[in-house]
Design an enzyme around this catalytic site. Structure first.
Site, PDB file in Angstrom:
ATOM      1  N   GLU A 284       0.886  -1.173   0.000  1.00 21.18           N
ATOM      2  CA  GLU A 284       0.000   0.000   0.000  1.00 21.18           C
ATOM      3  C   GLU A 284       0.916   1.213   0.000  1.00 21.18           C
ATOM      4  O   GLU A 284       1.389   1.645   1.051  1.00 21.18           O
ATOM      5  CB  GLU A 284      -0.888  -0.006   1.253  1.00 21.18           C
ATOM      6  CG  GLU A 284      -1.827  -1.193   1.357  1.00 21.18           C
ATOM      7  CD  GLU A 284      -3.062  -1.060   0.472  1.00 21.18           C
ATOM      8  OE1 GLU A 284      -3.277   0.015  -0.120  1.00 21.18           O
ATOM      9  OE2 GLU A 284      -3.819  -2.039   0.373  1.00 21.18           O
ATOM     10  N   CYS A 318      -2.404   9.212   2.190  1.00 20.59           N
ATOM     11  CA  CYS A 318      -2.025   8.600   0.909  1.00 20.59           C
ATOM     12  C   CYS A 318      -3.055   8.994  -0.147  1.00 20.59           C
ATOM     13  O   CYS A 318      -2.741   9.069  -1.338  1.00 20.59           O
ATOM     14  CB  CYS A 318      -1.925   7.099   1.045  1.00 20.59           C
ATOM     15  SG  CYS A 318      -3.347   6.380   1.858  1.00 20.59           S
TER      16      CYS A 318
HETATM   17  P1  NAD Z   1       8.104   5.366   4.711  1.00 18.58           P
HETATM   18  O1  NAD Z   1       8.209   4.588   3.461  1.00 18.58           O
HETATM   19  O2  NAD Z   1       9.197   6.297   5.049  1.00 18.58           O
HETATM   20  O3  NAD Z   1       7.973   4.360   5.975  1.00 18.58           O
HETATM   21  C1  NAD Z   1       6.907   3.457   6.086  1.00 18.58           C
HETATM   22  C2  NAD Z   1       7.333   2.269   6.926  1.00 18.58           C
HETATM   23  O4  NAD Z   1       8.287   1.503   6.198  1.00 18.58           O
HETATM   24  C3  NAD Z   1       8.006   2.632   8.236  1.00 18.58           C
HETATM   25  O5  NAD Z   1       7.594   1.744   9.231  1.00 18.58           O
HETATM   26  C4  NAD Z   1       9.488   2.469   7.916  1.00 18.58           C
HETATM   27  O6  NAD Z   1      10.280   2.192   9.039  1.00 18.58           O
HETATM   28  C5  NAD Z   1       9.457   1.284   6.970  1.00 18.58           C
HETATM   29  N1  NAD Z   1      10.565   1.187   6.002  1.00 18.58           N
HETATM   30  C6  NAD Z   1      11.206   2.198   5.379  1.00 18.58           C
HETATM   31  N2  NAD Z   1      12.096   1.707   4.489  1.00 18.58           N
HETATM   32  C7  NAD Z   1      11.994   0.348   4.554  1.00 18.58           C
HETATM   33  C8  NAD Z   1      12.649  -0.737   3.882  1.00 18.58           C
HETATM   34  N3  NAD Z   1      13.597  -0.517   2.964  1.00 18.58           N
HETATM   35  N4  NAD Z   1      12.285  -2.001   4.188  1.00 18.58           N
HETATM   36  C9  NAD Z   1      11.328  -2.250   5.095  1.00 18.58           C
HETATM   37  N5  NAD Z   1      10.690  -1.264   5.788  1.00 18.58           N
HETATM   38  C10 NAD Z   1      11.018   0.014   5.515  1.00 18.58           C
HETATM   39  O7  NAD Z   1       6.696   6.133   4.668  1.00 18.58           O
HETATM   40  P2  NAD Z   1       6.108   7.227   5.671  1.00 18.58           P
HETATM   41  O8  NAD Z   1       6.829   8.511   5.491  1.00 18.58           O
HETATM   42  O9  NAD Z   1       5.979   6.656   7.039  1.00 18.58           O
HETATM   43  O10 NAD Z   1       4.612   7.368   5.108  1.00 18.58           O
HETATM   44  C11 NAD Z   1       4.264   8.163   4.017  1.00 18.58           C
HETATM   45  C12 NAD Z   1       4.102   7.344   2.758  1.00 18.58           C
HETATM   46  O11 NAD Z   1       3.219   6.241   2.992  1.00 18.58           O
HETATM   47  C13 NAD Z   1       3.462   8.137   1.630  1.00 18.58           C
HETATM   48  O12 NAD Z   1       4.103   7.809   0.437  1.00 18.58           O
HETATM   49  C14 NAD Z   1       2.027   7.647   1.629  1.00 18.58           C
HETATM   50  O13 NAD Z   1       1.352   7.822   0.394  1.00 18.58           O
HETATM   51  C15 NAD Z   1       2.211   6.212   1.965  1.00 18.58           C
HETATM   52  N6  NAD Z   1       0.996   5.617   2.505  1.00 18.58           N
HETATM   53  C16 NAD Z   1       0.272   4.797   1.690  1.00 18.58           C
HETATM   54  C17 NAD Z   1      -0.912   4.246   2.140  1.00 18.58           C
HETATM   55  C18 NAD Z   1      -1.731   3.360   1.255  1.00 18.58           C
HETATM   56  O14 NAD Z   1      -2.622   2.703   1.781  1.00 18.58           O
HETATM   57  N7  NAD Z   1      -1.504   3.321  -0.037  1.00 18.58           N
HETATM   58  C19 NAD Z   1      -1.358   4.520   3.443  1.00 18.58           C
HETATM   59  C20 NAD Z   1      -0.591   5.353   4.247  1.00 18.58           C
HETATM   60  C21 NAD Z   1       0.589   5.896   3.765  1.00 18.58           C
END
Ligand code: NAD
Length: 531
Positions: A284, A318
């Site tokens: 997601e 998102c």
């Molecule tokens: P992020 O990608 O920085 O982090 C999200 C999660 O992933 C965190 O728990 C982080 O620790 C983990 N993470 C980061 N890099 C990783 C890797 N290489 N391997 C495994 N885990 C890793 O995102 P954010 O800043 O917390 O959230 C914002 C983003 O999330 C935006 O792009 C938003 O659109 C998206 N989002 C999407 C949805 C959806 O349902 N499509 C919902 C909420 C947020």
């Protein structure tokens, strides 16, 4: 509440709630948030860990709320082993009995709605209404999952062989690893967990390192219910940490399904790691959502959908509206309405219900907002509502920014990217085909909407020649989905579906069963094999 074995958690006296009102203190206390919290739990006990500490500062006032110890290799391994053991027991519980536990989780969330909603608002920065709304979403998915626990149906088929019966069953998968983003710090966990639980899976959750206290609170709430119901230790575990911990989960062959919510960059990394071991991932990821405003739109209604979509959660959903694609004949009128509405927005403390817009999550997010604005200006964007970072009393955290609007052209590069902040782009269109092409002409495919009272246009937008997104709405904005539908998006949004409809299937494995009750052994396709 679960047994505490982490040292240093005796005092409920972290800075933020010493300085704040009694009610602020009480909501943290009632959720068992302490000054120093272990960040690793198997459900029945908090584990010791030598991992780094994560300090959670509120973007609302910049104050330190509390500190959490992240998982180290040893505590992570303990959690995964316990989860594996728990799966052997949990999968044998009848699904409606698992559903009964989830029903009680829903009741507990009803009881904790106020303090948990407040914590979401205080730790993440969204408005109090949205904080409560997020907890309501958790309650809703519990209700949905309870019903689902009696409806994990498979098909039966007619066999081509006489005296044979053929049907399919759905079995649980095992450990579901759940990695979540900061912007929905509790709801996304529940979307995954409540479905996975009734399906017979066990869950290991890694919340965002930006909202670790929301994770502690949920773990405490669920543990209370689990203890009452003698749910095996390890059915729902919590591991706190950052990217590296997420990578351990993505590479862990003990975890058949990794559900990851976050940026597209993160999703590409998780997909590659899980794919390399032929595991399953549910992704997601980022969106770049647009609303098409037709010449036949109800403009007053459209205005509310557009403004809420663009500035709600300070543009950190998102599904936030990032682009408005407006018909040329009403462009100027609608632009004026938007500008007027933006000038009425009240920015400030999200716990004060008079405010419309709260802070961004942290200063890094503010820098990304400023960088996108610079880039937009360089590419020729024209800001009709000026951006800016707010300073002075009430804005000490440095995380409050002005929602802004820029007129752009469809070919500008910045418009292709998701900026996780309240920056709204306006693009003019001539005919519907062009509008749909602009709407689809970005790498992401999460949410989309069209405002129109014209049935032909609406149907065209929803047809296979229309929006290419996972969500397409008419006369509703891009954000604020209900739990009953499957949620997710296409292209760089990752293709995953969570929550309602038949999203539960991702959490199970399908098995086809054929039973021969005849006295012969006929082979399929009429093949003869006589001995
Ligand atoms: P992020 O990608 O920085 O982090 C999200 C999660 O992933 C965190 O728990 C982080 O620790 C983990 N993470 C980061 N890099 C990783 C890797 N290489 N391997 C495994 N885990 C890793 O995102 P954010 O800043 O917390 O959230 C914002 C983003 O999330 C935006 O792009 C938003 O659109 C998206 N989002 C999407 C949805 C959806 O349902 N499509 C919902 C909420 C947020």
């Amino acid at each position: 509440m679960i047994k505490e074995i982490n040292p240093g958690d005796t005092a409920l006296s972290a800075n933020a709630y010493k300085d704040n009102s009694t009610s602020t203190y009480n909501f943290l206390k009632s959720l068992e948030i302490r000054e120093n919290n272990s960040g690793v739990s198997t459900g029945l006990q908090w584990l010791k860990s030598k991992g780094e500490t994560i300090a959670s500062h509120s973007p609302v006032d910049g104050k330190l709320i509390a500190v959490v110890t992240s998982a180290d290799r040893e505590s992570y391994t303990t959690v995964i082993n316990k989860a594996g053991e728990a799966f052997k027991l949990w999968k044998m519980w009848p699904s409606p009995k698992r559903g009964e536990v989830v029903r009680q989780v829903g009741d507990a969330l009803r009881r904790y709605k106020q303090p948990l909603g407040k914590l979401v608002s205080y730790e993440m920065g969204k408005s109090l209404q949205e904080g409560y709304g997020e907890v309501q979403e958790m309650i809703d998915i519990c209700d949905f999952a309870v019903g689902l626990s009696r409806q994990l149906h498979g098909f039966t088929m007619h066999s081509e062989r006489p005296g044979h019966r053929m049907y399919e069953q759905w079995h649980p998968l095992g450990i579901v690893g759940i990695i979540t983003a900061f912007n929905f710090p509790v709801a996304v966990w529940s979307w995954n967990t409540m479905l996975a639980l009734v399906c017979g899976d066990v869950c290991v959750w890694k919340p965002s390192e930006k909202t670790p206290l929301c994770g502690i609170a949920c773990q405490n709430i669920i543990a209370e219910v689990f203890q009452k119901n003698n749910v095996p230790e390890g059915v729902c575990s919590l591991v706190q940490g950052g990217r590296e911990l997420g990578e351990w989960m993505a590479n862990d062959t003990n975890i058949p399904l990794v559900s990851a919510t976050g940026s597209t960059k993160m999703g590409k990394s998780v997909a590659a790691a899980v794919g390399a071991r032929l595991g399953r991932s549910l992704l997601e990821l980022g969106g770049n959502n647009a609303i098409i405003i037709s010449k036949d739109a109800d403009l007053d209604m459209s205005l509310i959908g557009c403004v809420f979509g663009a500035v709600g959660t300070a543009g950190q959903r998102c599904t936030s509206t990032r682009r408005l694609i407006i018909h040329e004949s009403i462009y100027d009128i609608f632009k004026d309405k938007l500008v007027k509405a933006y000038h009425q927005l009240r920015i400030g403390d999200p716990l004060d219900e008079n405010n419309h817009v709260g802070p961004l999550i942290d200063k890094e997010a503010v820098s990304m907002y400023l960088a996108a604005i610079e880039r937009c200006k360089k590419e020729g964007g024209n800001f009709i509502v000026e951006p800016g970072v707010l300073k002075g009393k009430g804005f000490e955290s440095g995380c409050y920014v002005r929602p802004c609007i820029a007129e752009v052209t469809k070919d500008m590069d910045i418009v292709q990217h998701e900026t996780f902040a309240p920056v709204l782009y306006l693009i003019k269109y001539h005919d519907l085909e062009e509008a749909i092409a602009i709407q689809n002409g970005v790498p992401q495919g999460l949410s989309s909407a069209m405002m129109t009272l014209n049935l032909r246009e609406a149907e065209q937008f929803l047809s296979s020649a229309g929006s290419d997104c996972g969500i397409a709405n008419v006369n509703i904005g891009t954000s604020g989905a209900e739990i009953g539908g499957a949620f997710g998006g296409e292209k760089e949004t990752g293709g995953g579906r969570e929550s309602g409809s038949d999203a539960w299937r991702t959490y199970m494995r399908r098995q086809t069963n054929t039973i021969n009750y005849s006295t012969n052994l006929p082979l399929a396709q009429g093949i003869k094999f006589d001995l």
